[in-house]
Structure formats: structure tokens, C-alpha cells
Design an enzyme around this catalytic site. Structure first.
Site, PDB file in Angstrom:
ATOM      1  CB  CYS A  14      -0.522   0.036   1.005  1.00 30.79           C
ATOM      2  SG  CYS A  14      -1.673   1.486   1.353  1.00 30.79           S
ATOM      3  CD  GLU A  64      -7.343   1.081  -3.242  1.00 25.79           C
ATOM      4  OE1 GLU A  64      -6.626   0.777  -2.160  1.00 25.79           O
ATOM      5  OE2 GLU A  64      -6.581   2.446  -2.899  1.00 25.79           O
ATOM      6  CB  CYS A  94      -4.196   3.771  -5.470  1.00 27.43           C
ATOM      7  SG  CYS A  94      -3.660   1.753  -5.580  1.00 27.43           S
TER       8      CYS A  94
HETATM    9  N1  LIG Z   1      -6.696  -2.335  -1.993  1.00 25.77           N
HETATM   10  C1  LIG Z   1      -4.709  -2.140  -2.219  1.00 25.77           C
HETATM   11  C2  LIG Z   1      -4.128  -2.348  -1.184  1.00 25.77           C
HETATM   12  C3  LIG Z   1      -3.782  -1.019  -0.881  1.00 25.77           C
HETATM   13  C4  LIG Z   1      -3.419  -0.172  -2.118  1.00 25.77           C
HETATM   14  C5  LIG Z   1      -3.424   0.916  -2.208  1.00 25.77           C
HETATM   15  N2  LIG Z   1      -4.204   1.773  -0.497  1.00 25.77           N
HETATM   16  C6  LIG Z   1      -2.328   2.138  -2.536  1.00 25.77           C
HETATM   17  O1  LIG Z   1      -1.957   3.132  -2.169  1.00 25.77           O
HETATM   18  O2  LIG Z   1      -0.849   1.352  -2.766  1.00 25.77           O
HETATM   19  C7  LIG Z   1      -4.646  -4.024  -3.442  1.00 25.77           C
HETATM   20  O3  LIG Z   1      -5.719  -5.046  -2.614  1.00 25.77           O
HETATM   21  O4  LIG Z   1      -3.932  -4.470  -3.917  1.00 25.77           O
END
Ligand SMILES: N[C@H](CCC[C@H](N)C(=O)O)C(=O)O
Length: 330
Positions: free
Chosen positions: A80, A223, A232
């Protein structure tokens, strides 16, 4: 009593739970149950969030902590980007160190304190890697391709081209026109590829990218495990790399790329070191609230606005002043 932090990177919101200060760390099942409750706008605190970032000890050299990423639906992700900036700031202020590594599911990532993005807006730079393109690394299947790079995929949207990469969580990137940002197709495709489908067995983050000019993008992401978020970090990083690979006249390695998003703006810098790509993600690491809550309530996913002592910081106002001076980005 123990403390949760409500934080955000580009208004991609999380609760940070430092498991190292608990008498007994939460089990995986407890962490999942707490996340689903805490992040839900109805059952959670402070309007909910996009996930929980759980910090635990790391015994790796030069590493100050380990970060686990739990999405709002309880699924765990390998990375993340926005969240890592907030965890890096938390560990930096806890230890007094400005440059170190944070352990994540697949690798230890470099993080470094940056000058404030704006008055009262602390910022961090974090490493996004490893980067992979093979279908086994996302995974995806049944598309008749070993990898997708600006590839027409009529199974998704006729006439649209898609790129697929793992950073290391899985991302799809497609370039669209500004007017298409409000099309229902964006949510329909994101929902389909994160439900039962023959292509992405583990789901995928879907990034819709508008090229605004040289080294300038706008990215809206659906996401995995959450739905549309304000931003994201891994998605904006993946989109920046695909931008440079498919539009080399506009997107450049080793130069800051400005990435606007519904929650604000970050910068990315693309690196290609001995044929290994990695991306530097630079952006705010804002702490909006401290939440004091009984440890037993965490273990039992008992989330009650009255039982928690909530203290708001002044940082959200500072962040919104920063956003207000950005060019109209919606
Ligand atoms: N939902 C993403 C994880 C959070 C990524 C995102 N919030 C970021 O800032 O990179 C996944 O399941 O791969």
C-alpha cells in the site's frame, strides 16, 4: 488503553494499529474482524476508512518495523503506497530516524523523510517495488496474452487498451479521456474484475488515467477490496510507469511526474536500474486523529464511538489548504 491513529495519504484513509505496544497482538482473525468493523462508515469510527495498517516487529537489519495491509473487506494486500508513507512517518517519529526500511509482505522497502509538501503537511518518499509484468505475477489468465502492455482487451471494454503489472500488488492501467472519468463503465469493470470472473482470480486494482501533459497525470482508481478511493499510491506509481513505457515523449524516467487524484496530488519518480524498474512515491503523510481505545475492544472488534477517546489534530485543515491551491483537478 491503547492508541489507533487515523491517517491518510492523498486522502486514502487508514487506521494505523501498532501491534508492538499491545500486551497481546491481535490474531489474524481478530485483525480481519476489527478491520471490517472499524472501516465501515456505519459501524466504524470517524466515518470509516479504506483499510487498516498493522505494524509489528521486524528482525531484518536496517528495518524499523513490518507493515501489513488489510483492505476494508478484510482481504490482505502485499503493499500500500499511500499507507506506507503514513507508517514510515509514524516509525520515523517513534524512533527519531529519517531514512530506513520497512518490511512488507514480499520485500523490505526504503523510506525517507521529505520536506513538508506544504505548511503543516508532512511528506515521505517510499520505494515501490518489485515490479513485474508476467501474468503469473498478478495473476491473470484466459486473455490469450502472457502480459498486457497497451493491449486491446475487448473482454473488458471494446476499443480500450490495458496494461497489467504487479508492484507487487496487482494493477490494471488504462488511459481514458477526461470526459470518460464519470462513465459508469469504470465502476462496472472494477466490480466485475473483483468479483467472480475468469481473468483475475485474486481481483485487481483498476486505474483510469487521464494524461494532462508532459510528466502530468490524473488517476482515478477502483481498488481491490475497497472500491473507488480518493487515491491509490501503488496505482499512481504503476500508472506513472506505464505512462513512460507507452508515451515516452510525455512520461520520463528520472524526472518528477505530478499525479493528481480525487484526494490531492503526489509525485512519482521512475527508476530503471540494471533492467529493474522501481518507483519513488512522494507525498503527504497526514495524521488526522488519535483514538484511545481499550485493547480488549480491539481483540473483540468492539468499536463504540462513546468508549473511544478521540482527539483531532490540526493536520486536516493544513492538508485542505494544500489541496485548495492545486489547479482544478476534477
Ligand atoms: N487495495 C489494494 C491495497 C491498498 C493499496 C492502495 N491503497 C495504495 O495506496 O497503494 C490491493 O488490494 O492491492
Amino acid at each position: 488503553m491503547t492508541k489507533l491513529l487515523k491517517v491518510h495519504g492523498s486522502q486514502n484513509q487508514f487506521f494505523i494499529l501498532d501491534q508492538t505496544v499491545l500486551k497481546q497482538p491481535l490474531s489474524d482473525a481478530e485483525l480481519k474482524a476489527l478491520t471490517i468493523k472499524l472501516t465501515d462508515p456505519e459501524t466504524g469510527l470517524l466515518g470509516g476508512a479504506d483499510g487498516v495498517l498493522a505494524i509489528s516487529q521486524s528482525d531484518h537489519p536496517g528495518v524499523l518495523g513490518k507493515m501489513r495491509v488489510i483492505n476494508a473487506d478484510g482481504s490482505e494486500a502485499s503493499m500500500c503506497g499511500n499507507g506506507l508513507r503514513t507508517v514510515a512517518r509514524y516509525l520515523s517519529e517513534k524512533t527519531g530516524q529519517d531514512q530506513f526500511k520497512v518490511e512488507t509482505m514480499y520485500t523490505d522497502l526504503q523510506v525517507r523523510r521529505q520536506p513538508d509538501f506544504a505548511p503543516g503537511v508532512p511528506a515521505m518518499a517510499v520505494e515501490i517495488s518489485p515490479v513485474k509484468f508476467a501474468k503469473e505475477d498478478l495473476p491473470f489468465d484466459n486473455l490469450g496474452h502472457e502480459r498486457l502492455l497497451d493491449t486491446l482487451v475487448p473482454e473488458f471494454v471494446p476499443g480500450w487498451k490495458f496494461s497489467a503489472l504487479a508492484v507487487p500488488n496487482p494493477h490494471l492501467v488504462t488511459f481514458i479521456k477526461q470526459a470518460e472519468l464519470t462513465s459508469p463503465v469504470l465502476g462496472e469493470l472494477g466490480t466485475y474484475l473483483n468479483g467472480t470472473n475468469p481473468y483475475f482470480s485474486d481481483g485487481v486494482n483498476v486505474n483510469y488515467v487521464v494524461i494532462r501533459g508532459e510528466n502530468e497525470l490524473f488517476v482515478r482508481t477502483f481498488e481491490r477490496g475497497v472500491g473507488f478511493t480518493n487515491a491509490c499510491g501503488t496505482g499512481m506509481s504503476a500508472s506513472s510507469l506505464v505512462f513512460a513505457l507507452t508515451h515516452p515523449d510525455l512520461g520520463h524516467f528520472n524526472q518528477p511526474i505530478t499525479v493528481f487524484n480525487p484526494g490531492g496530488m503526489v509525485k512519482t519518480i521512475l527508476h530503471n536500474e540494471d533492467h529493474k524498474y522501481w518507483i519513488e512515491l512522494i507525498g503527504n503523510a497526514t495524521e488526522t486523529h488519535e483514538v484511545e481505545i481499550a485493547e480488549a475492544d480491539l481483540h473483540h472488534a468492539r468499536v463504540d464511538q462513546n468508549a473511544a477517546k478521540i482527539t483531532e489534530t490540526s493536520e486536516q485543515a493544513a492538508y485542505m489548504s494544500f489541496v485548495d491551491q492545486l489547479p482544478a483537478i476534477r
